[in-house]
Design a protein around this motif. Structure first.
Motif, PDB file in Angstrom:
ATOM      1  N   ASP A  46      -0.927  -4.520  74.991  1.00  0.00           N
ATOM      2  CA  ASP A  46      -0.558  -4.648  76.396  1.00  0.00           C
ATOM      3  C   ASP A  46       0.484  -5.750  76.526  1.00  0.00           C
ATOM      4  OD1 ASP A  46      -0.758  -4.507  79.330  1.00  0.00           O
ATOM      5  OD2 ASP A  46      -2.706  -3.558  78.941  1.00  0.00           O
ATOM      6  N   ILE A  47       0.769  -6.141  77.760  1.00  0.00           N
ATOM      7  CA  ILE A  47       1.713  -7.228  77.986  1.00  0.00           C
ATOM      8  C   ILE A  47       1.064  -8.550  77.568  1.00  0.00           C
ATOM      9  CG2 ILE A  47       2.865  -5.982  79.851  1.00  0.00           C
ATOM     10  CD1 ILE A  47       1.339  -7.731  81.837  1.00  0.00           C
ATOM     11  N   PRO A  48       1.865  -9.578  77.317  1.00  0.00           N
ATOM     12  CA  PRO A  48       1.312 -10.817  76.759  1.00  0.00           C
ATOM     13  C   PRO A  48       0.153 -11.415  77.542  1.00  0.00           C
ATOM     14  CG  PRO A  48       3.692 -10.834  76.532  1.00  0.00           C
ATOM     15  CD  PRO A  48       3.354  -9.606  77.332  1.00  0.00           C
ATOM     16  N   VAL A  49       0.252 -11.497  78.869  1.00  0.00           N
ATOM     17  CA  VAL A  49      -0.802 -12.160  79.632  1.00  0.00           C
ATOM     18  C   VAL A  49      -2.122 -11.388  79.531  1.00  0.00           C
ATOM     19  CG1 VAL A  49      -0.235 -11.014  81.831  1.00  0.00           C
ATOM     20  CG2 VAL A  49      -1.350 -13.261  81.839  1.00  0.00           C
ATOM     21  N   THR A  50      -2.042 -10.066  79.480  1.00  0.00           N
ATOM     22  CA  THR A  50      -3.248  -9.252  79.361  1.00  0.00           C
ATOM     23  C   THR A  50      -3.848  -9.367  77.966  1.00  0.00           C
ATOM     24  OG1 THR A  50      -2.384  -7.709  81.010  1.00  0.00           O
ATOM     25  CG2 THR A  50      -4.200  -6.929  79.632  1.00  0.00           C
ATOM     26  N   MET A  51      -2.994  -9.379  76.957  1.00  0.00           N
ATOM     27  CA  MET A  51      -3.478  -9.562  75.585  1.00  0.00           C
ATOM     28  C   MET A  51      -4.186 -10.908  75.446  1.00  0.00           C
ATOM     29  SD  MET A  51      -2.309  -7.069  73.267  1.00  0.00           S
ATOM     30  CE  MET A  51      -1.567  -7.768  71.790  1.00  0.00           C
ATOM     31  N   ALA A  62       0.024  -4.585  66.317  1.00  0.00           N
ATOM     32  CA  ALA A  62       1.212  -5.356  65.962  1.00  0.00           C
ATOM     33  C   ALA A  62       2.435  -4.916  66.758  1.00  0.00           C
ATOM     34  CB  ALA A  62       1.494  -5.228  64.468  1.00  0.00           C
ATOM     35  N   CYS A  63       2.492  -3.632  67.096  1.00  0.00           N
ATOM     36  CA  CYS A  63       3.670  -3.135  67.800  1.00  0.00           C
ATOM     37  C   CYS A  63       3.713  -3.577  69.255  1.00  0.00           C
ATOM     38  CB  CYS A  63       3.776  -1.621  67.688  1.00  0.00           C
ATOM     39  SG  CYS A  63       2.341  -0.710  68.265  1.00  0.00           S
ATOM     40  N   ALA A  64       2.745  -4.376  69.708  1.00  0.00           N
ATOM     41  CA  ALA A  64       2.860  -5.009  71.028  1.00  0.00           C
ATOM     42  C   ALA A  64       3.990  -6.030  71.045  1.00  0.00           C
ATOM     43  CB  ALA A  64       1.545  -5.672  71.422  1.00  0.00           C
ATOM     44  N   GLY A  65       4.379  -6.520  69.866  1.00  0.00           N
ATOM     45  CA  GLY A  65       5.510  -7.435  69.780  1.00  0.00           C
ATOM     46  C   GLY A  65       5.099  -8.887  69.606  1.00  0.00           C
ATOM     47  N   SER A  66       6.057  -9.687  69.168  1.00  0.00           N
ATOM     48  CA  SER A  66       5.765 -11.069  68.782  1.00  0.00           C
ATOM     49  C   SER A  66       5.261 -11.917  69.945  1.00  0.00           C
ATOM     50  CB  SER A  66       7.008 -11.711  68.174  1.00  0.00           C
ATOM     51  OG  SER A  66       8.094 -11.688  69.087  1.00  0.00           O
ATOM     52  N   GLU A  67       5.823 -11.736  71.131  1.00  0.00           N
ATOM     53  CA  GLU A  67       5.387 -12.548  72.277  1.00  0.00           C
ATOM     54  C   GLU A  67       3.931 -12.252  72.627  1.00  0.00           C
ATOM     55  OE1 GLU A  67       6.571 -13.442  76.966  1.00  0.00           O
ATOM     56  OE2 GLU A  67       7.901 -12.232  75.706  1.00  0.00           O
ATOM     57  N   ALA A  68       3.576 -10.980  72.663  1.00  0.00           N
ATOM     58  CA  ALA A  68       2.197 -10.606  72.984  1.00  0.00           C
ATOM     59  C   ALA A  68       1.237 -11.053  71.882  1.00  0.00           C
ATOM     60  CB  ALA A  68       2.100  -9.096  73.195  1.00  0.00           C
ATOM     61  N   ALA A  80       4.713  -8.524  58.850  1.00  0.00           N
ATOM     62  CA  ALA A  80       5.588  -9.702  58.910  1.00  0.00           C
ATOM     63  C   ALA A  80       5.744 -10.192  60.342  1.00  0.00           C
ATOM     64  CB  ALA A  80       6.947  -9.369  58.308  1.00  0.00           C
ATOM     65  N   LEU A  81       5.849  -9.269  61.281  1.00  0.00           N
ATOM     66  CA  LEU A  81       5.945  -9.635  62.695  1.00  0.00           C
ATOM     67  C   LEU A  81       4.704 -10.403  63.125  1.00  0.00           C
ATOM     68  CD1 LEU A  81       7.648  -9.138  65.350  1.00  0.00           C
ATOM     69  CD2 LEU A  81       6.149  -7.184  65.745  1.00  0.00           C
ATOM     70  N   ALA A  82       3.528  -9.932  62.704  1.00  0.00           N
ATOM     71  CA  ALA A  82       2.278 -10.582  63.070  1.00  0.00           C
ATOM     72  C   ALA A  82       2.162 -11.964  62.436  1.00  0.00           C
ATOM     73  CB  ALA A  82       1.099  -9.704  62.661  1.00  0.00           C
ATOM     74  N   ALA A  83       2.498 -12.061  61.164  1.00  0.00           N
ATOM     75  CA  ALA A  83       2.394 -13.349  60.479  1.00  0.00           C
ATOM     76  C   ALA A  83       3.328 -14.376  61.103  1.00  0.00           C
ATOM     77  CB  ALA A  83       2.713 -13.173  58.993  1.00  0.00           C
ATOM     78  N   THR A  84       4.509 -13.951  61.476  1.00  0.00           N
ATOM     79  CA  THR A  84       5.460 -14.855  62.121  1.00  0.00           C
ATOM     80  C   THR A  84       4.934 -15.335  63.469  1.00  0.00           C
ATOM     81  OG1 THR A  84       7.313 -13.757  61.023  1.00  0.00           O
ATOM     82  CG2 THR A  84       7.836 -15.072  62.967  1.00  0.00           C
TER      83      THR A  84
END
Length: 247
Positions: free
Chosen positions: A72-77, A96-102, A157-161
């Motif tokens: 979901d979006i970052p605040v919801t996550m 992971a495909c939620a993206g680095s900010e989330a 890699a996205l998650a680890a970062t």
């Protein structure tokens, strides 16, 4: 490089998927295996039973993998992981495909929730590519040029970062991820099928011993144990296979 298999008893390495429709049947399955240490609460059970099933399992001394795959979006996550951590779940899945900010927000929320409940911080596991995907269908339906074997490391890699210290992948990708992310990075592998067991709706599968030898930290096993005539015996057989590996 594979993890230190001898550092934990086999029963600590196996997570039983409590894929049951209600609390009573889930608890009955867990209670039928006295040596059980880890259980997975997924979407079906959580939607029917809610957070209380996690509390009841923890009161039995079991360790809980809460597999709700937040995306979901970052605040919801952040809010979802904060609540999950307060429940005492020790492993929590996020896509992971939620993206680095989330992902970063989810990690911060989990740490905050654990601190509020005075519990140890949980490990967030980044879900990479589900084990039900076949390579050709994955590329065709999602319009991706990359195969799962390429896409999985990208998401890890996205998650680890973003600060996560674990991932979920199929057994086919675990060796490559373990080489890139040594212990104590946690790699949890579903799609585990003992030799001769039906594959079901899984596609990228491996035996328990092979997945552990490839570098998995923990194995999620469902139907080969839960659908057995004697779940305790099936669990013991899986543990015995891992004991041979570690000897």
């Amino acid at each position: 490089m594979p993890g230190p298999h001898g550092s934990q008893a086999p029963r600590e390495r196996i997570i039983l998927a409590l894929d049951r429709p209600d609390t009573a049947s889930a608890l009955a399955l867990a209670d039928s295996i006295p040596s059980l240490r880890w259980v997975k609460v997924g979407l079906e059970l959580f939607c029917s039973s809610g957070p209380d099933v996690v509390r009841q399992l923890r009161r039995r001394g079991l360790r809980v993998f809460l597999d709700l795959k937040f995306h979901d979006i970052p605040v919801t996550m952040a809010g979802a992981c904060r609540s999950a951590a307060r429940l005492g779940a020790e492993l929590i899945t996020v896509h992971a495909c939620a993206g680095s900010e989330a992902l970063a927000a989810a990690q911060a929320g989990a740490l905050e929730g654990a601190a509020q409940a005075e519990l140890a911080p949980p490990t967030l596991l980044a879900v990479t590519v589900l084990t039900s995907w076949e390579a050709e269908r994955f590329r065709a339906e999602l319009a991706l040029e990359e195969t799962p074997e390429v896409y999985v490391p990208r998401l890890a890699a996205l998650a680890a970062t973003a600060g996560l210290t674990g991932a979920v992948c199929s057994p086919e990708e675990v060796a490559a991820l373990r080489q890139a992310y040594p212990e104590p990075f946690t790699l949890v592998t579903p799609g585990i099928r003992p030799a001769g067991a039906p594959v079901g709706d899984q596609r990228r599968v491996m035996t328990p011993a092979a997945a552990m030898a490839a570098g998995a930290s923990r194995l999620v096993i469902g139907r080969p144990i839960s659908a057995a005539d004697d779940p305790a015996a099936a669990f013991a057989a899986c543990c015995a296979g891992l004991s041979i590996l570690g000897s």
